[in-house]
Design a protein around this motif. Structure first.
Motif, PDB file in Angstrom:
ATOM      1  N   ARG A  51       0.683  -1.072   0.084  1.00  0.00           N
ATOM      2  CA  ARG A  51      -0.008   0.211  -0.149  1.00  0.00           C
ATOM      3  C   ARG A  51       0.957   1.316   0.090  1.00  0.00           C
ATOM      4  O   ARG A  51       1.172   1.866  -1.026  1.00  0.00           O
ATOM      5  CB  ARG A  51      -1.139  -0.132   1.240  1.00  0.00           C
TER       6      ARG A  51
ATOM      7  N   GLN B 131       7.180   8.125   7.973  1.00  0.00           N
ATOM      8  CA  GLN B 131       7.903   8.459   6.634  1.00  0.00           C
ATOM      9  C   GLN B 131       9.122   8.965   7.075  1.00  0.00           C
ATOM     10  O   GLN B 131       9.465   9.366   8.170  1.00  0.00           O
ATOM     11  CB  GLN B 131       6.844   9.606   5.963  1.00  0.00           C
TER      12      GLN B 131
ATOM     13  N   THR C  71       3.142  11.710   9.136  1.00  0.00           N
ATOM     14  CA  THR C  71       2.642  11.366   7.577  1.00  0.00           C
ATOM     15  C   THR C  71       3.462  12.340   6.790  1.00  0.00           C
ATOM     16  O   THR C  71       3.910  11.910   5.659  1.00  0.00           O
ATOM     17  CB  THR C  71       1.377  11.919   7.613  1.00  0.00           C
TER      18      THR C  71
END
Ligand SMILES: CC(=O)SCCNC(=O)CCNC(=O)[C@H](O)C(C)(C)COP(=O)(O)OP(=O)(O)OC[C@H]1O[C@@H](n2cnc3c(N)ncnc32)[C@H](O)[C@@H]1OP(=O)(O)O
Ligand SMILES: CC(=O)C(=O)O
Length: 530
Positions: A21, A217, A188
């Motif tokens: 994903r 991230q 994020t």
């Protein structure tokens, strides 16, 4: 279909892989459904607890992946997870087609992404803070009522927490209140550092009951460090992607996460027998992603345990632990010694051991090889990637070294460009083998190919083994222009006999002569050492 009872060692800790994903969000990756199924099988082999397969309903390929996974994917360790968003603002959860698609994926677990930063709720979702909480609670409850286990990715959690910590906490409470099993704190935008992550996780833990996770991230280059800091602060669910693939700068690398969690933090997050699969699986997934493996990747890269400095080698000779943070075999990797201008006697001795050359009692030869390598590397040679040339050099310094395969009288090679556009090369070699003069010609699509054919033809009756040998790859590097078209050229030749491959090197101002050196080494190695 995935089972709902993973056999991973620690049921108190989740390693959750999102290669299929978030990893697929990396620029340049486009997995086919077959690639996704193969990647899922590989990830299962390293014993992760959860594999996020994609976003059904958003991407047709992912919808097909989950449909095929039901019959084609037999996972031994991992549970398959479908990813999707909470219901849309102002839409009943029962009427939201994306939520329906999540149920249709028929996975035991669903991972929902939700807004947890007030700015995102107001500016990106363009809805109220209350409606966003309702979107979270409704969607979680709906999925739970349909028998799904639900994890919630709280997008922009850390940025949101800096602006309004109470709202992040409210999102988590809404999710846990509706039956979510894990609340994942997501960095994020990837802007966090480990200290900040640890502080926020500790604060959230003191305010919220429920299992917390981390998703980082890598925009500050700290995704793995941030994830480990979160574990230290109490999260028990860690998300990562194979080789750190992911949006922008990528994600926390699953292989580094697993290796660090098991070997440094003592958390048995994968079955013990799976750890040694990390290197193989990392490279196999790189192949499927069509991305060259990063040689310098921690734990699994080809250079992760490669030692170039002579001083390192001298200590490694005493004990490999002195310059390795871990036994490379633990993660399926190998230690390698590189012999270059930075080598010392210990480097050559260790390399000899690696190549199976007995150097006991040959200190003089070892010293001569060290000196020769330094001189040759200053001229542009490089033995780092050319083990076969290095082995020939090493053996040439030992007593009883065999004579060269032949004596060269001359060679010549030409290139012909015909009017019809065909370009052909021809080569003639004149050599002496055991006193016999042999003249041979060969053709090829280029001068090196023609030379190779001519030389092998000249030698094959004396050395029949050469009949099975062919060039596998040829690389040229220009080492510093001297003006005009004059430069030193380094050529690396990979040769195969169908069983194995070996690499040789040649350096000269003339590209054909550089290639000749590499070719002669390649054939000599084939005859003497294969
Ligand atoms: C942080 C992450 O990486 S999360 C994963 C992100 N992954 C992806 O985006 C890859 C797959 N995405 C897609 O295929 C598409 O973007 C889709 C199908 C999800 C959406 O496409 P579209 O329907 O064309 O909408 P678009 O991308 O323009 O806008 C997204 C919509 O979702 C809404 N939305 C965004 N996040 C959420 C959320 N967490 N919960 C509910 N709704 C959300 C937005 O407000 C917007 O709504 P609107 O249509 O009412 O304006
Ligand atoms: C969910 C996710 O991918 C993120 O927040 O980065």
């Amino acid at each position: 279909m995935a089972t709902d009872s993973p056999t991973a060692v620690s049921t108190d800790f989740h390693v959750f892989d999102t290669t299929l994903r978030d990893g697929a969000q990396r620029e340049g990756i486009s997995f086919s459904v077959a690639d996704k199924l193969a990647t899922a099988r590989l990830l299962d082999e390293i014993g992760v607890g959860y594999i996020e397969g994609g976003w059904p309903g958003a991407l047709p390929k992912d919808t097909e992946f989950f449909a095929r996974a039901r019959s084609e994917l037999k996972l031994r360790h991992a549970v398959l997870v479908a990813f999707g968003a909470t219901r849309k603002a102002g839409v009943r959860v029962e009427d939201d087609p994306q939520v329906r698609a999540l149920l249709d994926a028929e996975t035991p677990v669903v991972c929902l992404v939700a807004k947890s930063d007030v700015r995102h709720v107001r500016e990106a979702l363009r809805t109220t803070l209350e409606e966003n909480l309702a979107m979270v609670a409704d969607t979680v409850a709906h999925l739970v009522s349909h028998g799904r286990r639900v994890f919630l990715d709280c997008e922009h959690f850390f940025d949101g927490y800096a602006a309004d910590p109470d709202y992040g906490v409210a999102v988590l409470r809404a999710a846990f209140g509706a039956g979510a099993e894990v609340g994942v704190l997501c960095d994020t935008n990837g802007g966090m550092l480990p200290m900040g992550v640890a502080r926020v996780v500790a604060d959230v833990r003191s305010r919220v009951e429920g299992r917390l996770g981390i998703h980082c991230q890598d925009d500050t280059g700290c995704a793995v460090a941030n994830s480990l800091a979160a574990v230290e602060a109490g999260v028990t669910h860690v998300q990562g992607t194979a080789n750190g693939y992911g949006e922008r700068a990528g994600n926390a690398d699953t292989f580094a996460l697993v290796a660090n969690l098991v070997t440094k933090m003592g958390l048995p997050v994968v079955p013990p027998e799976c750890l040694a699969e990390l290197q193989r699986v990392s490279h196999a997934i790189a192949e499927l992603a069509n991305i060259a493996p990063d040689d310098h990747q921690p734990f699994v890269g080809a250079s992760a345990f490669a030692h170039k400095a002579g001083l390192h080698a001298s200590a490694i000779k005493v004990s490999p632990e002195l310059y390795n943070h871990l036994d490379p075999a633990v993660v399926g990797n190998d230690m390698r010694i590189l012999v270059t201008e930075m080598a010392g006697r210990a480097s050559v001795e260790l390399k000899g051991r690696e190549l199976g050359v007995d150097l006991e009692g040959h200190a003089d030869a070892v010293g001569r090889v060290v000196d020769q390598v330094k001189v040759l590397e200053a001229e542009g040679w490089s033995f780092e990637a050319a083990d076969a040339s290095f082995e020939l050099l090493l053996r040439s310094q030992l007593p009883g070294a065999p004579a060269p395969l032949f004596e060269l009288e001359s060679y010549r090679t030409t290139v012909e460009h015909w009017a019809n556009g065909v370009v052909m090369s021809e080569a003639t070699v004149k050599v002496h083998v055991d006193g016999e003069r042999i003249i041979s010609t060969g053709e090829g699509n280029g001068p090196v190919n023609a030379l190779d054919n001519a030389l092998r033809q000249a030698l094959v009756s004396r050395y029949p083994r050469l009949a099975d040998v062919s060039l596998a790859d040829y690389k040229v590097r220009i080492l510093g222009w001297k003006g005009g078209t004059s430069a030193t050229t380094r050529v690396l030749v990979d040769t195969t006999d169908g069983v194995g491959e070996w690499t040789t090197v040649g350096v000269h101002d003339n590209i054909v002569e550089a290639s000749w050196h590499a070719l002669v080494d390649a054939l000599t190695y084939a005859v003497r050492h294969r």
